[in-house]
Design an enzyme around this catalytic site. Structure first.
Site, PDB file in Angstrom:
ATOM      1  CG  ASP A 187     -14.480   5.225 -12.037  1.00  0.00           C
ATOM      2  OD1 ASP A 187     -13.501   5.827 -11.543  1.00  0.00           O
ATOM      3  OD2 ASP A 187     -15.597   5.751 -12.125  1.00  0.00           O
ATOM      4  CG  HIS A 192     -16.011   5.430  -6.521  1.00  0.00           C
ATOM      5  ND1 HIS A 192     -17.254   5.986  -6.328  1.00  0.00           N
ATOM      6  CD2 HIS A 192     -15.519   5.990  -7.663  1.00  0.00           C
ATOM      7  CE1 HIS A 192     -17.513   6.825  -7.324  1.00  0.00           C
ATOM      8  NE2 HIS A 192     -16.476   6.853  -8.139  1.00  0.00           N
ATOM      9  CB  ILE A 207     -20.461   7.449  -2.865  1.00  0.00           C
ATOM     10  CG1 ILE A 207     -19.617   8.141  -3.953  1.00  0.00           C
ATOM     11  CG2 ILE A 207     -20.674   8.383  -1.687  1.00  0.00           C
ATOM     12  CD1 ILE A 207     -20.307   9.355  -4.574  1.00  0.00           C
ATOM     13  N   GLY A 210     -21.217   5.723 -10.001  1.00  0.00           N
ATOM     14  CA  GLY A 210     -22.451   5.892 -10.775  1.00  0.00           C
ATOM     15  C   GLY A 210     -22.598   4.795 -11.821  1.00  0.00           C
TER      16      GLY A 210
HETATM   17  C1  LIG Z   1     -14.226   4.739 -16.599  1.00  0.00           C
HETATM   18  C2  LIG Z   1     -13.870   6.035 -15.947  1.00  0.00           C
HETATM   19  C3  LIG Z   1     -15.051   6.897 -15.573  1.00  0.00           C
HETATM   20  C4  LIG Z   1     -14.660   8.278 -15.078  1.00  0.00           C
HETATM   21  C5  LIG Z   1     -15.790   8.900 -14.319  1.00  0.00           C
HETATM   22  C6  LIG Z   1     -15.260   9.394 -12.999  1.00  0.00           C
HETATM   23  C7  LIG Z   1     -16.354   9.915 -12.141  1.00  0.00           C
HETATM   24  C8  LIG Z   1     -16.938   8.853 -11.215  1.00  0.00           C
HETATM   25  O1  LIG Z   1     -15.928   8.049 -10.610  1.00  0.00           O
HETATM   26  C9  LIG Z   1     -17.688   9.627 -10.177  1.00  0.00           C
HETATM   27  C10 LIG Z   1     -18.899   8.922  -9.693  1.00  0.00           C
HETATM   28  O2  LIG Z   1     -19.229   7.825 -10.066  1.00  0.00           O
HETATM   29  S1  LIG Z   1     -19.877   9.797  -8.565  1.00  0.00           S
HETATM   30  C11 LIG Z   1     -21.194   8.672  -8.128  1.00  0.00           C
HETATM   31  C12 LIG Z   1     -22.410   8.792  -8.967  1.00  0.00           C
HETATM   32  N1  LIG Z   1     -23.005  10.109  -8.998  1.00  0.00           N
HETATM   33  C13 LIG Z   1     -23.673  10.618  -7.938  1.00  0.00           C
HETATM   34  O3  LIG Z   1     -23.763  10.005  -6.890  1.00  0.00           O
HETATM   35  C14 LIG Z   1     -24.314  11.972  -8.123  1.00  0.00           C
HETATM   36  C15 LIG Z   1     -25.732  11.973  -7.621  1.00  0.00           C
HETATM   37  N2  LIG Z   1     -26.362  13.286  -7.875  1.00  0.00           N
HETATM   38  C16 LIG Z   1     -26.286  14.295  -7.002  1.00  0.00           C
HETATM   39  O4  LIG Z   1     -25.741  14.140  -5.912  1.00  0.00           O
HETATM   40  C17 LIG Z   1     -26.924  15.616  -7.398  1.00  0.00           C
HETATM   41  O5  LIG Z   1     -27.816  15.378  -8.474  1.00  0.00           O
HETATM   42  C18 LIG Z   1     -25.890  16.681  -7.873  1.00  0.00           C
HETATM   43  C19 LIG Z   1     -24.957  16.998  -6.687  1.00  0.00           C
HETATM   44  C20 LIG Z   1     -25.103  16.173  -9.056  1.00  0.00           C
HETATM   45  C21 LIG Z   1     -26.632  17.938  -8.260  1.00  0.00           C
HETATM   46  O6  LIG Z   1     -27.486  18.281  -7.202  1.00  0.00           O
HETATM   47  P1  LIG Z   1     -27.741  19.810  -6.823  1.00  0.00           P
HETATM   48  O7  LIG Z   1     -26.437  20.511  -6.659  1.00  0.00           O
HETATM   49  O8  LIG Z   1     -28.710  19.812  -5.688  1.00  0.00           O
HETATM   50  O9  LIG Z   1     -28.364  20.339  -8.130  1.00  0.00           O
HETATM   51  P2  LIG Z   1     -29.783  21.021  -8.320  1.00  0.00           P
HETATM   52  O10 LIG Z   1     -29.853  22.257  -7.482  1.00  0.00           O
HETATM   53  O11 LIG Z   1     -30.851  19.978  -8.141  1.00  0.00           O
HETATM   54  O12 LIG Z   1     -29.745  21.417  -9.853  1.00  0.00           O
HETATM   55  C22 LIG Z   1     -28.826  22.387 -10.332  1.00  0.00           C
HETATM   56  C23 LIG Z   1     -28.806  22.316 -11.836  1.00  0.00           C
HETATM   57  O13 LIG Z   1     -28.133  21.125 -12.255  1.00  0.00           O
HETATM   58  C24 LIG Z   1     -29.022  20.255 -12.955  1.00  0.00           C
HETATM   59  N3  LIG Z   1     -28.786  18.896 -12.490  1.00  0.00           N
HETATM   60  C25 LIG Z   1     -28.905  18.444 -11.232  1.00  0.00           C
HETATM   61  N4  LIG Z   1     -28.563  17.135 -11.180  1.00  0.00           N
HETATM   62  C26 LIG Z   1     -28.240  16.764 -12.436  1.00  0.00           C
HETATM   63  C27 LIG Z   1     -27.828  15.536 -13.012  1.00  0.00           C
HETATM   64  N5  LIG Z   1     -27.668  14.413 -12.277  1.00  0.00           N
HETATM   65  N6  LIG Z   1     -27.578  15.513 -14.338  1.00  0.00           N
HETATM   66  C28 LIG Z   1     -27.747  16.628 -15.097  1.00  0.00           C
HETATM   67  N7  LIG Z   1     -28.133  17.830 -14.594  1.00  0.00           N
HETATM   68  C29 LIG Z   1     -28.385  17.883 -13.282  1.00  0.00           C
HETATM   69  C30 LIG Z   1     -30.433  20.727 -12.599  1.00  0.00           C
HETATM   70  O14 LIG Z   1     -31.353  20.411 -13.628  1.00  0.00           O
HETATM   71  C31 LIG Z   1     -30.210  22.214 -12.437  1.00  0.00           C
HETATM   72  O15 LIG Z   1     -30.126  22.806 -13.724  1.00  0.00           O
HETATM   73  P3  LIG Z   1     -30.858  24.233 -14.005  1.00  0.00           P
HETATM   74  O16 LIG Z   1     -30.325  25.172 -12.983  1.00  0.00           O
HETATM   75  O17 LIG Z   1     -30.464  24.571 -15.403  1.00  0.00           O
HETATM   76  O18 LIG Z   1     -32.314  23.944 -13.851  1.00  0.00           O
END
Ligand SMILES: CCCCCCC[C@@H](O)CC(=O)SCCNC(=O)CCNC(=O)[C@H](O)C(C)(C)COP(=O)(O)OP(=O)(O)OC[C@H]1O[C@@H](n2cnc3c(N)ncnc32)[C@H](O)[C@@H]1OP(=O)(O)O
Length: 284
Positions: A187, A192, A207, A210
Site C-alpha cells: 500500500d 502514510h 497516519i 488501516g
Molecule cells: C493494498 C492497497 C490498499 C488501498 C487502500 C488505500 C487506502 C488506505 O491507504 C487509506 C488508509 O489506510 S486510511 C487509515 C485508516 N482509516 C482511518 O484512519 C479512518 C478512521 N475513521 C475515521 O476517521 C472516521 O470514521 C471517518 C472520517 C471515516 C468518518 O467519520 P465522520 O465523517 O465523523 O462520520 P460520521 O459522521 O460518524 O458518520 C457519517 C456516516 O458514515 C458512516 N460511517 C462512519 N464511519 C464509518 C466507517 N468507518 N465505516 C463505515 N461507515 C462509516 C456512519 O455510520 C454514518 O452513516 P449514516 O449517516 O448512514 O448513519
C-alpha cells in the site's frame, strides 16, 4: 466523480507470486519479531517453519491505489479506509502464487458534504489448484465526494459491541517508522509517508495504514484465541473509527460472544480513543 466510470470499471484478474521474503516483510510491518526471546511468534518472521499471517489476504493481488487515476474524479487525498472484512476458505500457504478477481461492488452516497462509501470485493484463488482461498471485502470512505449518486447494495452494518467490561485485553506497541515498513508490502498511498500529503488530508503527520492496524488486530486474535496457528482463523471484520499515528500503542479489547466468535475494539492507549470498533473474528 464519474459514478458511471466506477460502476462499469473492469480490472483484469491479477496474479501474484509471494515467497518467504514477502511473507516475512508483511509480518515485520505488523511489528512481529519485536521480542527476540518470544518464540511463539517467531514462525511468522523466520523461515524455519514459516507461517503466513491470514490478514495478508487483504493485500495479495490488490490492484494498487487505482482511485488516484484522474478518470474517476475521486478526491483521492481525502480517502480513508473505512471497513475491512475477510473470510478464509483455505489456509493461506506461507509461499504460493495467487490469482485475484476484483470488482467494485457498490457506491453508497451519504449526501453532499457527507462523503461516499466505496465497497470493493476480491476473490482470491490458488493459481495452481484453482482452490478458492479467501473472500475479501474492503470499504473506502471518500470524504471529499458525496451527493453524486450511487449504485449496488452495500453490506449490512456491523452490530455494536456488548456494553460490559472486556473479557481480555492485549496491548501491542507500534514503531514511529511502522507505516514506512508496512507500505513495502503493497500500500504505497503517500498519506502514510509524506507529511505534505498528510497535511493536505488534514493530519498533522502521516497516519498508519488501516490495514496495518487490521493486521495488528489479527496478530492479537491469533495469539489470544488461535494459539498462533493461522489455520484456526476463519475470518475477521474491522471498522476503522479513528486514525492511528505510528508510534502509538494499540490495545485490543476482546468480548467472547460464542464458541468460535470473539468481538473486539482497538483503543490507542496514549489518547484513550477507540480506533477500531464493532469488530469480530471467527476461529475454529
Ligand atoms: C493494498 C492497497 C490498499 C488501498 C487502500 C488505500 C487506502 C488506505 O491507504 C487509506 C488508509 O489506510 S486510511 C487509515 C485508516 N482509516 C482511518 O484512519 C479512518 C478512521 N475513521 C475515521 O476517521 C472516521 O470514521 C471517518 C472520517 C471515516 C468518518 O467519520 P465522520 O465523517 O465523523 O462520520 P460520521 O459522521 O460518524 O458518520 C457519517 C456516516 O458514515 C458512516 N460511517 C462512519 N464511519 C464509518 C466507517 N468507518 N465505516 C463505515 N461507515 C462509516 C456512519 O455510520 C454514518 O452513516 P449514516 O449517516 O448512514 O448513519
Amino acid at each position: 466523480m464519474d459514478v458511471e466510470a466506477l460502476r462499469t470499471m473492469h480490472i483484469d484478474a491479477i496474479e501474484q507470486e509471494y515467497g518467504k521474503r514477502e511473507t516475512i516483510l508483511y509480518a515485520l510491518g505488523l511489528g512481529y519479531g519485536s521480542d527476540p526471546l518470544d518464540a511463539s511468534e517467531l514462525p511468522f518472521v523466520y523461515e524455519g517453519g514459516l507461517r503466513s499471517v491470514p490478514s495478508y489476504v487483504n493485500l495479495l493481488c490488490h490492484p494498487g491505489f487505482w482511485a488516484q487515476r484522474p478518470e474517476f474524479g475521486i478526491d483521492w487525498v481525502k480517502i480513508l479506509h473505512a471497513e475491512q472484512d475477510f473470510t478464509i476458505h483455505q489456509p493461506l500457504p506461507p509461499t504460493s502464487r495467487m490469482r485475484g478477481e476484483y470488482r467494485v461492488a457498490a457506491l453508497e452516497d451519504k449526501g453532499a458534504g457527507r462523503g461516499a462509501l466505496l465497497h470493493q470485493e476480491k476473490a482470491l484463488y490458488d493459481s495452481a489448484s484453482g482452490a478458492h482461498v479467501a473472500t475479501v471485502r474492503s470499504t473506502l470512505f471518500l470524504r471529499g465526494n458525496g451527493g453524486e449518486g450511487g449504485f449496488g447494495t452495500p453490506p449490512a452494518a456491523a452490530g455494536l459491541l456488548p456494553d460490559r467490561a472486556p473479557d481480555r485485553s492485549v496491548s501491542i506497541p507500534t514503531l514511529p517508522r511502522q507505516a514506512l515498513i508496512y507500505r513495502l508490502s503493497g500500500d504505497w498511498n503517500p498519506l502514510h509517508a509524506d507529511p505534505a500529503i498528510a497535511a493536505k488530508a488534514g493530519f498533522a503527520a502521516p497516519i498508519l495504514h488501516g490495514l496495518c492496524t487490521n493486521g495488528i488486530a489479527c496478530r492479537a486474535v491469533l495469539a489470544s484465541y488461535c494459539d498462533n496457528d493461522p489455520a484456526r482463523l476463519t475470518g475477521m471484520f474491522t471498522r476503522f473509527s479513528k486514525p492511528v499515528m505510528p508510534g502509538e500503542t494499540i490495545r485490543i479489547d476482546f468480548f467472547e460472544e460464542a464458541a468460535g466468535l470473539v468481538m473486539f475494539r482497538a483503543v490507542v492507549e496514549e489518547r484513550d480513543e477507540i480506533v477500531l470498533d464493532r469488530c469480530s473474528a471467527r476461529y475454529a
